[in-house]
Design a protein around this motif. Structure first.
Motif, short mmCIF file in Angstrom:
data_model
loop_
_atom_site.label_atom_id
_atom_site.label_comp_id
_atom_site.label_asym_id
_atom_site.label_seq_id
_atom_site.Cartn_x
_atom_site.Cartn_y
_atom_site.Cartn_z
N VAL A 6 -55.88 67.02 50.26
CA VAL A 6 -54.47 66.69 50.04
C VAL A 6 -54.14 65.36 50.70
O VAL A 6 -53.49 64.50 50.11
CB VAL A 6 -53.54 67.80 50.59
CG1 VAL A 6 -52.09 67.36 50.55
CG2 VAL A 6 -53.72 69.06 49.78
N ALA A 9 -55.64 62.60 48.68
CA ALA A 9 -54.86 62.41 47.45
C ALA A 9 -53.58 61.65 47.74
O ALA A 9 -53.18 60.75 46.98
CB ALA A 9 -54.55 63.76 46.80
N GLU A 10 -52.92 61.98 48.86
CA GLU A 10 -51.67 61.29 49.22
C GLU A 10 -51.93 59.83 49.54
O GLU A 10 -51.15 58.95 49.16
CB GLU A 10 -51.04 61.98 50.43
CG GLU A 10 -50.47 63.34 50.12
CD GLU A 10 -49.93 64.05 51.35
OE1 GLU A 10 -50.24 63.62 52.49
OE2 GLU A 10 -49.19 65.04 51.18
N PHE A 66 -46.24 61.60 45.29
CA PHE A 66 -47.69 61.66 45.48
C PHE A 66 -48.19 60.95 46.73
O PHE A 66 -49.35 61.09 47.10
CB PHE A 66 -48.41 61.08 44.25
CG PHE A 66 -48.20 61.86 42.99
CD1 PHE A 66 -48.42 63.23 42.96
CD2 PHE A 66 -47.76 61.23 41.84
CE1 PHE A 66 -48.22 63.95 41.79
CE2 PHE A 66 -47.56 61.95 40.67
CZ PHE A 66 -47.79 63.31 40.65
N GLN A 170 -49.20 68.14 39.68
CA GLN A 170 -48.11 68.55 40.56
C GLN A 170 -48.18 70.03 40.91
O GLN A 170 -47.79 70.45 42.01
CB GLN A 170 -46.74 68.21 39.96
CG GLN A 170 -46.42 68.87 38.63
CD GLN A 170 -46.92 68.08 37.43
OE1 GLN A 170 -47.76 67.20 37.55
NE2 GLN A 170 -46.42 68.43 36.25
N LEU A 173 -50.75 70.19 43.76
CA LEU A 173 -50.32 69.53 45.00
C LEU A 173 -49.16 70.23 45.69
O LEU A 173 -49.08 70.24 46.93
CB LEU A 173 -49.93 68.08 44.71
CG LEU A 173 -51.08 67.11 44.48
CD1 LEU A 173 -50.56 65.75 44.06
CD2 LEU A 173 -51.94 66.99 45.72
N SER A 177 -49.12 70.86 49.65
CA SER A 177 -48.22 70.00 50.42
C SER A 177 -47.20 70.85 51.17
O SER A 177 -46.84 70.54 52.31
CB SER A 177 -47.51 69.00 49.51
OG SER A 177 -48.44 68.13 48.91
#
Length: 198
Positions: A6, A9-10, A66, A170, A173, A177
Motif C-alpha cells: 500500500v 502504491a501510494e 492514490f 480503488q 486500496l 488504506s
C-alpha cells in the motif's frame, strides 16, 4: 496486499501525479496565452481546453486518492474545489456535507469510496459524503446502478475472488488504506443505493 504494498502504491501514485501536474499546468497556461492574443479560436480550442481542464482536475483528485497521505488537515474550500472540478468532467454530482477541515488521510478514504460509488453509476447519480465527527458515510444514489456484486461483497475484507482490474483498484486500496489508520470498511447495497462506511 501488505502495508508495504500500500505504501509503495501510494508513493507511485504521488510521483505520477506530481510529475504530470506540471506539464498539464503549462499546457493550460499556454492555452490561456493563445486565447489572450486571439491566435486560435473555435471548437477545436474549446475541445483542447476542456480536455486539459478535465485531465488536470482528475490528476489533482488522484493525488489525494492514490497518493501518500498524512493526518495534515485539508480545508473545506480545497476539497470542494477538487470535487467541483471533477464533477464538471463527469456524470456524478458530489455533496460534501462537512464544514470543518479534516485529516488528509481520511479525505483519501472518502475519495476512494467516492470512486467505488462512481463505478456503480455509469449513467450518473449523486454521492453524499458525511462525517459525524467520528464515522464517515459515502452514499451513492442513482435511478440505475450497475453493481459488480463480488467487489461490493468483498470490499470490507479486501480479499477478492477475481483479480482486480486497473479500473477497480480503488476497491483494493480502500480497505487497506482504512486499516492503516485503524478504520474498518462496511458496505450496504440496494437497487438504487450503495453506501460505504468507515
Amino acid at each position: 496486499m501488505s502495508d508495504l504494498d500500500v505504501n509503495l502504491a501510494e508513493l507511485i501514485g504521488s510521483r505520477i501525479c506530481h510529475d504530470l501536474i506540471s506539464p498539464i499546468g503549462a499546457i493550460t497556461n499556454g492555452l490561456e496565452l493563445l486565447e489572450m492574443v486571439g491566435a486560435v479560436q473555435g471548437p477545436e480550442m474549446e475541445l483542447i481546453a476542456g480536455s486539459v481542464g478535465s485531465a488536470g482536475a482528475r490528476i489533482r483528485f488522484f493525488r489525494v486518492a492514490f497518493g501518500s497521505a498524512s493526518d495534515h488537515p485539508l480545508g473545506r474550500a480545497e476539497v470542494l474545489e477538487l470535487l467541483n472540478d471533477v464533477e464538471r468532467a463527469g456524470r456524478v454530482r458530489v455533496n460534501w456535507n462537512l464544514t470543518e477541515a479534516v485529516p488528509r488521510n481520511q479525505v483519501k478514504l472518502a475519495f476512494l469510496a467516492l470512486m467505488c460509488c462512481e463505478s456503480a453509476m455509469p449513467f450518473g447519480g449523486d454521492v453524499t459524503i458525511v462525517n459525524d465527527g467520528k464515522n464517515w458515510s459515502v452514499t451513492g444514489t442513482a435511478d440505475k446502478l450497475k453493481l459488480e456484486a463480488e467487489l461490493w461483497k468483498n470490499l470490507p475484507s479486501g480479499r477478492f475472488t477475481n483479480k482486480v482490474t486497473p479500473a477497480q483498484v480503488q476497491f483494493a486500496l480502500l480497505p487497506e488504506s482504512a486499516s492503516s489508520i485503524g478504520r474498518r470498511v462496511a458496505t450496504d447495497t440496494a437497487s438504487t443505493r450503495v453506501e460505504i462506511r468507515f
